[in-house]
Design a protein around this motif. Structure first.
Motif, PDB file in Angstrom:
ATOM      1  N   LEU A  52       6.314   9.973 -13.575  1.00 54.13           N
ATOM      2  CA  LEU A  52       7.323   9.099 -14.035  1.00 54.13           C
ATOM      3  C   LEU A  52       7.426   7.617 -13.199  1.00 54.13           C
ATOM      4  O   LEU A  52       7.355   7.810 -11.719  1.00 54.13           O
ATOM      5  CB  LEU A  52       8.741   9.457 -14.061  1.00 54.13           C
ATOM      6  CG  LEU A  52       8.967  10.741 -14.464  1.00 54.13           C
ATOM      7  CD1 LEU A  52      10.322  11.497 -14.258  1.00 54.13           C
ATOM      8  CD2 LEU A  52       8.707  10.693 -16.101  1.00 54.13           C
ATOM      9  N   ALA A  56      12.591   6.872 -11.412  1.00 52.50           N
ATOM     10  CA  ALA A  56      13.056   8.047 -12.345  1.00 52.50           C
ATOM     11  C   ALA A  56      12.640   9.286 -11.441  1.00 52.50           C
ATOM     12  O   ALA A  56      11.453   9.350 -10.823  1.00 52.50           O
ATOM     13  CB  ALA A  56      12.671   8.192 -13.662  1.00 52.50           C
ATOM     14  N   PHE A  59      13.111  13.994 -16.362  1.00 51.34           N
ATOM     15  CA  PHE A  59      13.215  13.633 -17.619  1.00 51.34           C
ATOM     16  C   PHE A  59      13.757  14.725 -18.584  1.00 51.34           C
ATOM     17  O   PHE A  59      13.654  15.964 -18.090  1.00 51.34           O
ATOM     18  CB  PHE A  59      11.694  13.137 -18.076  1.00 51.34           C
ATOM     19  CG  PHE A  59      10.968  14.181 -18.352  1.00 51.34           C
ATOM     20  CD1 PHE A  59      10.836  14.885 -19.619  1.00 51.34           C
ATOM     21  CD2 PHE A  59       9.929  14.581 -17.306  1.00 51.34           C
ATOM     22  CE1 PHE A  59       9.771  15.779 -19.815  1.00 51.34           C
ATOM     23  CE2 PHE A  59       9.143  15.530 -17.479  1.00 51.34           C
ATOM     24  CZ  PHE A  59       8.924  16.071 -18.824  1.00 51.34           C
TER      25      PHE A  59
END
Length: 72
Positions: A52, A56, A59
């Motif tokens: 990512l 982040a 997810f």
């Protein structure tokens, strides 16, 4: 017959499995009155390896597959 596939990163596994996330998603699909509850197929998949960009750290992705031309 809709198929809902929930994909998520391994750091979120506890969040997905220890909460009513999947049952709530099933109930939401039932509540729209477009599908028979017996026709709904819901599954999840954990990913240990992913990349990512940015900041982040995990997810979650939901994909709903509905085949054209089916009444259920």
């Amino acid at each position: 017959m809709p198929h809902c596939i929930v994909s998520y990163s391994s750091p979120l596994q506890k969040t997905v499995t220890d909460t009513p996330f999947l049952p709530s998603l099933f109930e939401t699909l039932c509540s729209v009155n477009l599908f028979s509850p017996n026709a709904i197929k819901l599954r999840s998949q954990t990913y240990d390896e992913y990349y990512l960009g940015g900041t982040a750290t995990g997810f979650i992705h939901c994909a709903l597959h509905i085949l054209k031309g089916r009444s259920e």
